[in-house]
Structure formats: structure tokens, C-alpha cells
Design a protein around this motif. Structure first.
Motif, PDB file in Angstrom:
ATOM      1  N   VAL A 274     -72.456  28.959  90.678  1.00 50.79           N
ATOM      2  CA  VAL A 274     -73.736  28.320  90.376  1.00 50.79           C
ATOM      3  C   VAL A 274     -74.260  28.884  89.069  1.00 50.79           C
ATOM      4  N   VAL A 275     -74.588  28.018  88.129  1.00 49.91           N
ATOM      5  CA  VAL A 275     -75.158  28.421  86.835  1.00 49.91           C
ATOM      6  C   VAL A 275     -76.537  27.790  86.717  1.00 49.91           C
ATOM      7  N   ARG A 276     -77.546  28.607  86.435  1.00 52.69           N
ATOM      8  CA  ARG A 276     -78.909  28.115  86.289  1.00 52.69           C
ATOM      9  C   ARG A 276     -79.333  28.261  84.834  1.00 52.69           C
ATOM     10  N   VAL A 277     -79.789  27.168  84.239  1.00 54.50           N
ATOM     11  CA  VAL A 277     -80.190  27.150  82.844  1.00 54.50           C
ATOM     12  C   VAL A 277     -81.706  26.952  82.795  1.00 54.50           C
ATOM     13  N   ARG A 278     -82.402  27.908  82.197  1.00 57.60           N
ATOM     14  CA  ARG A 278     -83.864  27.858  82.149  1.00 57.60           C
ATOM     15  C   ARG A 278     -84.376  27.880  80.714  1.00 57.60           C
ATOM     16  N   ARG A 279     -85.593  27.333  80.558  1.00 59.88           N
ATOM     17  CA  ARG A 279     -86.304  27.480  79.287  1.00 59.88           C
ATOM     18  C   ARG A 279     -87.550  28.295  79.546  1.00 59.88           C
TER      19      ARG A 279
END
Length: 279
Positions: A274-279
Motif C-alpha cells: 500500500v502506497v499513500r500519496v499526500r499533499r
């Protein structure tokens, strides 16, 4: 608005699956929108094992019609029909070859053909389509979120009336914002020769096939190596490179270490990552 895009790698293997790696399948989720990129054999079961549901996806994006990327599509579409009484929305290129399994005319599928240069809005996500060099018509996808507001600085944002705060954060005004507003962008190369770095530029994450370690073998079969993927990541200036679609012939640990000599932030995907990409 959500600040996070979640990627779940349901299958990360090549044309021949193994006990550890299934055929390709990548689930993306953002703000209630679900996209599944490719749907190899056993994708539904892999999703269940990982505790997620895919019969409610907004759409499936096919990179091409090779059997390892589409074999799970009919079972998924049948589930969608049985549970929801509707056809599964699928986007992808023309099959274009007798070596491909054309799924575009299945009764339980609502198929929309896409070509390089197309842009599609699906839920809260924008999908841009790019050409990929492979043995059959194949495309890459760039998935973008709407503009995410800057993150508020709690010391100053209280000075702004609540009704105006979103507008202020979308402009990224200082000192009210700690982070700049902008999109989350992910580029997915599911199969084929290396992506054009210009198409990837501006993305935070590059998901790139790395089917082979040997360059001559990759060229012969129109795939990519881990080193070629790392070069694309470096030239495009992404934050993270995720290698996937690995042949049973490769050594994932060696690939990761060698790729990191070219580009420092590399993950070799495994089923369940699982890869989570946040700003």
C-alpha cells in the motif's frame, strides 16, 4: 477535500504468476473514487485477501489486452452484474492483435476505447492517456486529483473568516498556509518500453514495469528493466519510483539496490503493498 491518494498493489507479477506474485492489478482510491488499473487472473480474490472491495470500482483502466492483464475482468464484471445489476465500466485501447484477448465486446462490460492524447474524467480523478511501445496497442495512464488546498497554519488561519479559508488555502497565501496547493499526480507504466520522462514530469510517483533485469531481453520482448525505469524517474524528477510487473526470473532485492544507484527512492512492489500519496 481529501489530501491522500491510496494505491493498493493487488498483483505485481509478470505473464507467469508465482505463489508470491499474481497477475497485474493496481487499485487507486481518492475521495470516494476507485479506479482499478488492469485486472489479471485472481484479482478479486487478491483484493479480498487484502481486505478491500473492488466490485464497486468506478471504472477499470486497461493498459492493453494481453491475457495476464485482462483474465480477471470477466469474473469481476459478472460479480458487478450480480450484486449491482449494472455493467462494469472499462476504458482501454483497441485489442489490435490476434495475440490479445479482446474483452471490449463482452455483454457485462461497458467498454470505452481510448487513444493516446485522450483525457477522461472519472469521479474525482482526471486520467490522461499516453502511448506505450509494446507488442500490441498499449497505453500508459497519468492519474491526477483536483487541486488540493494548502495545509493551514493553525497559528494564523483563525484570522481568516471560515467562509474564506478554502479560497485562501487554494491560493497558497502566506503565512496562512504551511504547504503549497497542488495536485496529486501518479504515472502508471503497466507494460512496455520505458516511459517518456516529459509525460511523467510533475508527478509525485512513477509506477513502472520492470519485467526484466537484462536489457537485451527487455528490448526483444518490448518490456523495461529496473535501470531504465530508474533513469525515467531521475529525468522526470519524481519523489518515488515503484517497480512492478516482475518476471519470475528476476531478483527483486538486487533490482532495488541497482536501481537505487541511479535513483535513490525506489520500492519494489509486492502483492499487498500500500502506497499513500499526500499533499
Amino acid at each position: 477535500m481529501d489530501r491522500e491518494l491510496v494505491m493498493r498493489f493487488l498483483g505485481t507479477g509478470g505473464a507467469v504468476p508465482s505463489k508470491d506474485r499474481s497477475h497485474p492489478g493496481l487499485l487507486m482510491e481518492f475521495s470516494g473514487t476507485k479506479l482499478l488499473i488492469d485486472c489479471g487472473e485472481g484479482t478479486q480474490r487478491r483484493a479480498m485477501e487484502q481486505g478491500v472491495t473492488i466490485h464497486d470500482v468506478d471504472a477499470v483502466l486497461l493498459t492493453h489486452h494481453h491475457v495476464d492483464h485482462v483474465a480477471g475482468l470477466l469474473p469481476l464484471a459478472t460479480t458487478v452484474d450480480l450484486l449491482h445489476g449494472r455493467r462494469l465500466k472499462v476504458y482501454g485501447p483497441t485489442a489490435g492483435s490476434e495475440s490479445a484477448l479482446d474483452v471490449s465486446d463482452l455483454e457485462v462490460i461497458e467498454y470505452r476505447e481510448v487513444s493516446p492524447g485522450d483525457e477522461v474524467e472519472i469521479g474525482d480523478l482526471r486520467v490522461l492517456v499516453y502511448e506505450s511501445e509494446h507488442g500490441v496497442p498499449t497505453v500508459d495512464y497519468r492519474i491526477e486529483t483536483p487541486k488540493v488546498p494548502g495545509k493551514a497554519d493553525p497559528k494564523y488561519i483563525r484570522r481568516v473568516p471560515p467562509s474564506k479559508r478554502r479560497e485562501v488555502l487554494l491560493r497558497g497565501e502566506r503565512p496562512y498556509s504551511l504547504t503549497k496547493p497542488g495536485k496529486i499526480s501518479v504515472y502508471v507504466k503497466g507494460d512496455g518500453r520505458p516511459a517518456d520522462p516529459e509525460n511523467v514530469r510533475g508527478c509525485q510517483v512513477l509506477v513502472h514495469e520492470a519485467c526484466f533485469e537484462d536489457h537485451e531481453e527487455a528490448v526483444r520482448y518490448l518490456h523495461s528493466t529496473h535501470l531504465e525505469a530508474a533513469e525515467v524517474a531521475r529525468e522526470a524528477g519524481v519523489d518515488l519510483l515503484v517497480l512492478t510487473h516482475l518476471s519470475t526470473k528476476v531478483d527483486p532485492e538486487r533490482m532495488r539496490e541497482e536501481a537505487r544507484e541511479v535513483f535513490p527512492v525506489v520500492v519494489v512492489a509486492h502483492d499487498g503493498l500500500v502506497v499513500r500519496v499526500r499533499r
